[in-house]
Design a protein around this motif. Structure first.
Motif, short mmCIF file in Angstrom:
data_model
loop_
_atom_site.label_atom_id
_atom_site.label_comp_id
_atom_site.label_asym_id
_atom_site.label_seq_id
_atom_site.Cartn_x
_atom_site.Cartn_y
_atom_site.Cartn_z
N GLU A 109 0.83 -1.21 0.00
CA GLU A 109 0.00 0.00 0.00
C GLU A 109 0.86 1.26 0.00
O GLU A 109 0.50 2.27 -0.61
N LYS A 110 2.01 1.20 0.65
CA LYS A 110 2.94 2.32 0.64
C LYS A 110 3.39 2.64 -0.79
O LYS A 110 3.65 3.79 -1.14
N HIS A 111 3.45 1.58 -1.62
CA HIS A 111 3.92 1.76 -3.00
C HIS A 111 2.76 1.84 -4.00
O HIS A 111 2.95 1.64 -5.20
N GLY A 112 1.56 2.14 -3.51
CA GLY A 112 0.44 2.43 -4.40
C GLY A 112 -0.49 1.28 -4.73
O GLY A 112 -1.46 1.47 -5.46
N PHE A 113 -0.22 0.08 -4.22
CA PHE A 113 -1.11 -1.04 -4.49
C PHE A 113 -2.41 -0.90 -3.70
O PHE A 113 -2.44 -0.31 -2.61
N GLU A 114 -3.46 -1.49 -4.25
CA GLU A 114 -4.75 -1.56 -3.57
C GLU A 114 -5.16 -3.02 -3.41
O GLU A 114 -5.06 -3.80 -4.37
N ALA A 115 -5.60 -3.38 -2.21
CA ALA A 115 -6.11 -4.74 -1.98
C ALA A 115 -7.49 -4.85 -2.62
O ALA A 115 -8.40 -4.10 -2.27
N VAL A 116 -7.66 -5.79 -3.56
CA VAL A 116 -8.92 -5.90 -4.29
C VAL A 116 -9.74 -7.12 -3.89
O VAL A 116 -10.98 -7.09 -3.97
N THR A 117 -9.11 -8.20 -3.50
CA THR A 117 -9.85 -9.38 -3.00
C THR A 117 -9.05 -10.04 -1.89
O THR A 117 -7.81 -10.00 -1.88
#
Length: 286
Positions: A109-117
């Motif tokens: 998340e710090k590097h821009g990812f989003e948890a989607v499932t």
């Protein structure tokens, strides 16, 4: 700490397979590996593997414990993003067991990812589970909620090709199951005990299961459109209970997405404990 990153070649792939085996499993897609050499400490500090699948770049990344929390993970990640863009990817995708690796989600998340499932693997005591699921099934039968044309059988006695086609269609509609290793038409004998609902000889639902030691494990489930009600699921689970009891299972293992309220509610009723939380993350590159 700084380091050096180079592309994996030849024997380097043994390092990639050791550090990120989940990213090296498929051989039908272009793949690229990056090896991290820190300026001090172990000779190899980590690796990143990119598997290109259409416009997606699937990422596997590990930094070895002795050199973690020193900025090297971000260093490797930035190199992986550059490689993904150079390879034409428009999205980066990765997945981690965030129960076993609690640091993965904050890093991503710090590097821009989003948890989607999120898909949680649960395990419950089988005798206690059998009482709950068996009661649910028996109540439906007593209330005449089960369609008269239904026949409950097993995969060994069902039309395998029809079941396999329906399950393949179900997997194709679920992006989170894109990596599913289950292929019924290739491993039929392994799943012979799986309960199947037939209606006039046509499969309308199945619960793909196998016995692993004393564990009765659910590998997948599908119910055809128009039959996706609690009745079909309860009947399949009740049949799985009968099979598990006959084979003296001690534990019941199954999975649930975080948006499947019915299964999560059932997991709570069973006092099931989470074994794994596979979380898929996505990052748009453009």
């Amino acid at each position: 700490m700084k380091g050096r990153i180079r592309r994996a070649q030849g024997a380097d792939w043994a390092i990639c397979r050791a550090l990120v085996p989940e990213a090296c499993g498929r051989t039908d897609c272009p793949i690229e590996g990056l090896i991290l050499h820190p300026e001090s400490g172990p000779r190899v500090g980590g690796a990143a593997v990119l598997r290109f699948d259409g416009h997606d770049a699937w990422l596997g990344l590990r930094v070895v414990p002795p050199v973690r929390r020193q900025g090297l993970g971000s260093y490797v990640f930035e190199a992986a993003v550059e490689a993904a863009r150079a390879g034409g990817a428009r999205r980066m995708v990765t997945a981690y067991d965030t129960l076993a690796e609690p640091g993965a989600q904050p890093f991503l998340e710090k590097h821009g990812f989003e948890a989607v499932t999120r898909i949680t693997t649960f395990e419950a005591n089988f005798p206690a589970t059998a009482q709950i699921l068996g009661r649910m099934r028996d109540e439906l039968v007593a209330r005449h909620r089960v369609p008269a044309g239904w026949v409950i059988t097993t995969l060994a006695r069902a039309p395998l090709e029809a079941v396999a086609q329906l399950f393949a269609a179900y997997v194709a509609q679920r992006e989170d199951l894109a990596e599913a290793p289950l292929r019924l038409d290739r491993e039929a004998g392994r799943w012979d005990r799986s309960p199947v609902i037939l209606e006039n000889g046509r499969p309308v639902g199945a619960l793909i299961t196998e016995k692993l030691g004393n564990v009765w494990k659910v590998e997948g489930r599908f119910v055809v459109r128009g039959y996706q009600s609690g009745v079909a699921n309860a009947i399949l689970l009740g049949a799985a209970v009968d099979l598990g009891m006959a084979h003296q299972a001690s534990h019941f293992r199954f999975e649930s997405r975080d948006d499947n309220r019915d299964t999560l509610k059932l997991a709570r009723r069973m006092n099931a404990r989470p074994l794994r939380v596979r979380t898929r993350f996505e990052l748009a590159l453009y």
